[in-house]
Design a protein around this motif. Structure first.
Motif, PDB file in Angstrom:
ATOM      1  N   ALA A 342       0.806  -1.215   0.000  1.00 45.36           N
ATOM      2  CA  ALA A 342       0.000   0.000   0.000  1.00 45.36           C
ATOM      3  C   ALA A 342       0.840   1.267   0.000  1.00 45.36           C
ATOM      4  O   ALA A 342       0.294   2.363  -0.156  1.00 45.36           O
ATOM      5  CB  ALA A 342      -0.939   0.004   1.211  1.00 45.36           C
ATOM      6  N   THR A 368      -1.288   6.603  -7.292  1.00 54.75           N
ATOM      7  CA  THR A 368      -1.608   5.235  -7.697  1.00 54.75           C
ATOM      8  C   THR A 368      -0.935   4.242  -6.762  1.00 54.75           C
ATOM      9  O   THR A 368       0.076   4.548  -6.128  1.00 54.75           O
ATOM     10  CB  THR A 368      -1.167   4.967  -9.145  1.00 54.75           C
ATOM     11  OG1 THR A 368      -1.611   3.674  -9.549  1.00 54.75           O
ATOM     12  CG2 THR A 368       0.346   5.016  -9.278  1.00 54.75           C
ATOM     13  N   THR A 369      -1.516   3.050  -6.691  1.00 52.97           N
ATOM     14  CA  THR A 369      -0.991   1.974  -5.857  1.00 52.97           C
ATOM     15  C   THR A 369      -1.003   0.683  -6.652  1.00 52.97           C
ATOM     16  O   THR A 369      -2.027   0.337  -7.250  1.00 52.97           O
ATOM     17  CB  THR A 369      -1.849   1.784  -4.594  1.00 52.97           C
ATOM     18  OG1 THR A 369      -1.890   3.015  -3.865  1.00 52.97           O
ATOM     19  CG2 THR A 369      -1.271   0.691  -3.706  1.00 52.97           C
ATOM     20  N   LEU A 371      -1.727  -2.951  -7.126  1.00 50.34           N
ATOM     21  CA  LEU A 371      -2.601  -3.867  -6.392  1.00 50.34           C
ATOM     22  C   LEU A 371      -2.286  -5.328  -6.658  1.00 50.34           C
ATOM     23  O   LEU A 371      -2.597  -6.187  -5.827  1.00 50.34           O
ATOM     24  CB  LEU A 371      -4.061  -3.586  -6.760  1.00 50.34           C
ATOM     25  CG  LEU A 371      -4.569  -2.165  -6.479  1.00 50.34           C
ATOM     26  CD1 LEU A 371      -6.014  -2.037  -6.952  1.00 50.34           C
ATOM     27  CD2 LEU A 371      -4.448  -1.830  -5.002  1.00 50.34           C
ATOM     28  N   CYS A 387      -2.514  -1.390 -11.438  1.00 49.38           N
ATOM     29  CA  CYS A 387      -2.545  -0.314 -10.447  1.00 49.38           C
ATOM     30  C   CYS A 387      -3.951   0.246 -10.223  1.00 49.38           C
ATOM     31  O   CYS A 387      -4.864   0.028 -11.017  1.00 49.38           O
ATOM     32  CB  CYS A 387      -1.602   0.806 -10.870  1.00 49.38           C
ATOM     33  SG  CYS A 387       0.124   0.300 -10.951  1.00 49.38           S
ATOM     34  N   SER A 388      -4.075   0.984  -9.129  1.00 50.60           N
ATOM     35  CA  SER A 388      -5.363   1.545  -8.736  1.00 50.60           C
ATOM     36  C   SER A 388      -5.842   2.635  -9.677  1.00 50.60           C
ATOM     37  O   SER A 388      -7.030   2.975  -9.681  1.00 50.60           O
ATOM     38  CB  SER A 388      -5.283   2.097  -7.311  1.00 50.60           C
ATOM     39  OG  SER A 388      -4.284   3.100  -7.215  1.00 50.60           O
ATOM     40  N   ASP A 389      -4.938   3.215 -10.480  1.00 54.62           N
ATOM     41  CA  ASP A 389      -5.341   4.257 -11.430  1.00 54.62           C
ATOM     42  C   ASP A 389      -5.771   3.691 -12.780  1.00 54.62           C
ATOM     43  O   ASP A 389      -6.009   4.445 -13.726  1.00 54.62           O
ATOM     44  CB  ASP A 389      -4.217   5.269 -11.624  1.00 54.62           C
ATOM     45  CG  ASP A 389      -2.953   4.660 -12.224  1.00 54.62           C
ATOM     46  OD1 ASP A 389      -2.918   3.420 -12.389  1.00 54.62           O
ATOM     47  OD2 ASP A 389      -2.009   5.416 -12.523  1.00 54.62           O
ATOM     48  N   SER A 416     -11.400   2.979 -13.160  1.00 54.63           N
ATOM     49  CA  SER A 416     -11.466   1.815 -12.283  1.00 54.63           C
ATOM     50  C   SER A 416     -10.061   1.278 -12.036  1.00 54.63           C
ATOM     51  O   SER A 416      -9.118   1.615 -12.751  1.00 54.63           O
ATOM     52  CB  SER A 416     -12.363   0.720 -12.877  1.00 54.63           C
ATOM     53  OG  SER A 416     -11.884   0.308 -14.144  1.00 54.63           O
ATOM     54  N   ALA A 417      -9.937   0.440 -11.023  1.00 57.73           N
ATOM     55  CA  ALA A 417      -8.640  -0.118 -10.635  1.00 57.73           C
ATOM     56  C   ALA A 417      -8.449  -1.487 -11.261  1.00 57.73           C
ATOM     57  O   ALA A 417      -9.403  -2.247 -11.459  1.00 57.73           O
ATOM     58  CB  ALA A 417      -8.555  -0.221  -9.119  1.00 57.73           C
ATOM     59  N   THR A 419      -7.501  -5.100 -10.766  1.00 57.91           N
ATOM     60  CA  THR A 419      -7.515  -5.966  -9.586  1.00 57.91           C
ATOM     61  C   THR A 419      -6.703  -7.241  -9.752  1.00 57.91           C
ATOM     62  O   THR A 419      -6.326  -7.868  -8.760  1.00 57.91           O
ATOM     63  CB  THR A 419      -8.957  -6.353  -9.243  1.00 57.91           C
ATOM     64  OG1 THR A 419      -9.567  -6.968 -10.400  1.00 57.91           O
ATOM     65  CG2 THR A 419      -9.776  -5.127  -8.862  1.00 57.91           C
ATOM     66  N   THR A 436     -10.894  -5.628 -13.590  1.00 53.09           N
ATOM     67  CA  THR A 436     -11.060  -4.361 -12.884  1.00 53.09           C
ATOM     68  C   THR A 436     -12.150  -4.478 -11.828  1.00 53.09           C
ATOM     69  O   THR A 436     -12.948  -5.419 -11.827  1.00 53.09           O
ATOM     70  CB  THR A 436     -11.449  -3.221 -13.847  1.00 53.09           C
ATOM     71  OG1 THR A 436     -12.808  -3.414 -14.298  1.00 53.09           O
ATOM     72  CG2 THR A 436     -10.517  -3.181 -15.058  1.00 53.09           C
ATOM     73  N   ASN A 437     -12.175  -3.485 -10.935  1.00 49.97           N
ATOM     74  CA  ASN A 437     -13.203  -3.475  -9.892  1.00 49.97           C
ATOM     75  C   ASN A 437     -14.568  -3.049 -10.413  1.00 49.97           C
ATOM     76  O   ASN A 437     -15.527  -2.960  -9.641  1.00 49.97           O
ATOM     77  CB  ASN A 437     -12.770  -2.585  -8.726  1.00 49.97           C
ATOM     78  CG  ASN A 437     -12.572  -1.131  -9.130  1.00 49.97           C
ATOM     79  OD1 ASN A 437     -12.571  -0.794 -10.319  1.00 49.97           O
ATOM     80  ND2 ASN A 437     -12.397  -0.259  -8.158  1.00 49.97           N
TER      81      ASN A 437
END
Length: 473
Positions: A342, A368-369, A371, A387-389, A416-417, A419, A436-437
Motif C-alpha cells: 500500500a 496510484t498503488t 494492487l 494499479c489503482s489508477d 477503475s482499478a 484488480t 477491474t473493480n
C-alpha cells in the motif's frame, strides 16, 4: 519464368509486404554459383550470432487489446472481477466475481465464469461459456497447472470450491466444510497449486484473513465431496495484552516447493515460512463456524479435533507497516519473489536477505498503488503489475532501464482499478488478461520482445537470487 505475367507471391512481415522469389533469384539459383553454395554450407556451422540478441524499436503501442468481456448477469451489475486465471492450455480464461468489501457476513452470491476467449465470434462477449454460482462472493480463482478442466475458487466466507469445466452435470466436484473448526473463517486471500515432482500429484493451498495457510487434499474426492486438510499453519502475533491473529493478505509458494512459502499480512509483514505434515492433534478449544445453521451441525463441528499448526516462520523480511496486497514467487528461480504494498511500490526480493533488491514505483506517484503483480510464463525477467489508477505496467529486468521504469504501459480503464493480471501459457502464448473493480475483463496481445525467451534471461534473474547480488544486504 520469362514472359510470364504471374505475380510472385508476397508475405506479410512486421507490417511490410515482402516479395518471395524473383527473376534474378531464379536465374542465380539455376546457375548454382559454387562460391554462394560454399558460403551457405559454412553458415550451417557458424557461431557468429550465438549470443546476438535483437533489439526492437517497440513501445507500449505494441500492446493491443483483443477481447473485452463483461459479465452481464442482472444480479452482478455492481460486482468487481476480483481475479483471473488461464487454463494450462491457454484455451479458457476463468474469472471470479463478487463484492470485495463487506461490513459483515457476506450475503451475496458469487460467480465463477469460464470464457472461451479465442473463438472469433466471442471476442467481445457478455455471456460466459460456463457460469458457476457460489454461496458467497468469489475472492480469487486459480486454474489447475496440469488438468485444464479443473478450477479452484476461494470465497468471502472462507469456502474453497473445486470446479470441473467438463462435468456433464453439476460442475462443482468438491468443497471445504465450513463447519470444520480447522477450516477458514475469513475471506480466502490467495490460492496456490502444489505439484509433487516425484508423484505428479497436486495439492491445493489457500490463505485467509484468519491467519491460516491450509494445504488441501482433493484428488480422491468423488462427486460433490469434501476436501480434507493435509497440512495447516496458523500464524499468530503477540501484543502486551493478548495473542493476536495475523491476518494474511497474500501468499505464494516458491517454485518447485511444496513446503516453503512467503506470506504477507494486513499489517505489512513479509515472512518466509515452512509448512510440514501435522505432528499431532492440538488441545485448543473448538468454536463453531459463523455459518452453522443448526445446533447439531455446531455440536459436530465443536467435537472435531483441532489440527495443531505444523508451520513456522523461518525468516522475516523488512517490515513495511502497510498492507501487503500481492505476492508472486518466480516460476523460474527458487529465491526470487515480488510483492506489492500500500506504500505504492513493487519490490523484487531475494528470499535469502531481509531487504529487497529493487524497489519500483510505477508511474503516477502517490496517486496510484500497485494492487497485483504476476510473472510472465515465457520470459523469466518479465513481470506485470496492475494499479489503482487503471494502468497496466510491464517490466523487463533484462532491459537497460527495466529496473527503473516500465518497458510498456497501457491504460486498462480510466475510471477503475486493475484488480488482477495473468499471463497466458501452454500453447497460447503472448497474451495477458486484466480485470477491474468494475467487473470488466480484457485480453491484451503482447509484442514479441516481451514473449520470446532471450539467451541471458535466466542468468539475469539468477543474479537477483544470490547473496552477493543483493543490494540491500
Amino acid at each position: 519464368m520469362e514472359g510470364s505475367d504471374t505475380p510472385h507471391p508476397t508475405h506479410q512481415w512486421e507490417g511490410f509486404d515482402v516479395e518471395i522469389g524473383g527473376d534474378e533469384l531464379e536465374d542465380e539459383d539455376e546457375s548454382g554459383d559454387p562460391d554462394v553454395c560454399e558460403q551457405l554450407d559454412a553458415n550451417l556451422t557458424s557461431h557468429v550470432f550465438d549470443n546476438y540478441v535483437a533489439t526492437w524499436d517497440e513501445t507500449a503501442d505494441s500492446i493491443q487489446q483483443t477481447a473485452n468481456l463483461k459479465f452481464a448477469h442482472p444480479e452482478a451489475q455492481e460486482y468487481a472481477c476480483t481475479s483471473v486465471s488461464w487454463s494450462c492450455t491457454g484455451s479458457i480464461l476463468a474469472s471470479a466475481h463478487g463484492v470485495p468489501t463487506h461490513s459483515g457476513w457476506c450475503s451475496h452470491r458469487g460467480y465463477a465464469n469460464m470464457w472461451a476467449v479465442f473463438k472469433k465470434s466471442l471476442r467481445n462477449q457478455t455471456k460466459p461459456q460456463l457460469v458457476v454460482e457460489l454461496g458467497s462472493c468469489a475472492m480469487c480463482i486459480l486454474c489447475h497447472p496440469l488438468r485444464p478442466s479443473i478450477v479452484a475458487v476461494g470465497t468471502f466466507n472462507g469456502e474453497i470450491v473445486l470446479i470441473d469445466v467438463d462435468a456433464t452435470e453439476d460442475p462443482t466436484i468438491g468443497t471445504t466444510n465450513l463447519n470444520d473448526v480447522n477450516a477458514h473463517r475469513e475471506p480466502v486471500t490467495a490460492l496456490c497449486w502444489l505439484t509433487s515432482g516425484r508423484s505428479k500429484t497436486t495439492e491445493l493451498a489457500s490463505s485467509s484473513g484468519d491467519g491460516k495457510v491450509i494445504v488441501w487434499a482433493w484428488e480422491n474426492i468423488r462427486g460433490a465431496g469434501k476436501l480434507s486438510i493435509a497440512r495447516l499453519m496458523h500464524l499468530k502475533g503477540r501484543s502486551d495484552q493478548a495473542t493476536l491473529v495475523a491476518g494474511l493478505s497474500a501468499m505464494s509458494f516458491f517454485c518447485q516447493e511444496v513446503n516453503h512459502l512467503v506470506v504477507g499480512t494486513e499489517g505489512g509483514k513479509l515472512m518466509k515460512c515452512s509448512i510440514m505434515a501435522p505432528l499431532a492433534v492440538g488441545r485448543e478449544k473448538a468454536t463453531p463456524h459463523a455459518s452453522t445453521t443448526t445446533n447439531a451441525a455446531a455440536a459436530a463441528a465443536a467435537q472435531a479435533p483441532p489440527i495443531q499448526s505444523s508451520g513456522s516462520v523461518q525468516f522475516n523480511y523488512e517490515d513495511l507497516r502497510l498492507p501487503i496486497f500481492c505476492i508472486a514467487a518466480s516460476p523460474s528461480h527458487p529465491n526470487v519473489f515480488l510483492s506489492t504494498c500500500a506504500d505504492g511500490a513493487v519490490r523484487l526480493h531475494n528470499a535469502l536477505v531481509s531487504k529487497p533488491n529493487i524497489v519500483l514505483v510505477p508511474p503516477g506517484g502517490e496517486s496510484t498503488t500497485p494492487l497485483c503483480v504476476a510473472w510472465s510464463t515465457t520470459r523469466p525477467t518479465v513481470f506485470a503489475t496492475g494499479c489503482s489508477d487503471g494502468f497496466l505496467h510491464i517490466y523487463d529486468l533484462s532491459h537497460p532501464e527495466g529496473t527503473i521504469r516500465p518497458v510498456a504501459s497501457v491504460c486498462v480503464s480510466k475510471n477503475s482499478a486493475v484488480t488482477s493480471v495473468a499471463f497466458s501459457g501452454g500453447s497460447v502464448q503472448g497474451y495477458i488478461a486484466t480485470s477491474t473493480n468494475k467487473g470488466i475483463v480484457k485480453i491484451w496481445q503482447l509484442s514479441h520482445h516481451l514473449v520470446f525467451l532471450r539467451p541471458d534471461d535466466s542468468a539475469i534473474l539468477a543474479s537477483h537470487g544470490t547473496l552477493k547480488a543483493n543490494k540491500g544486504s
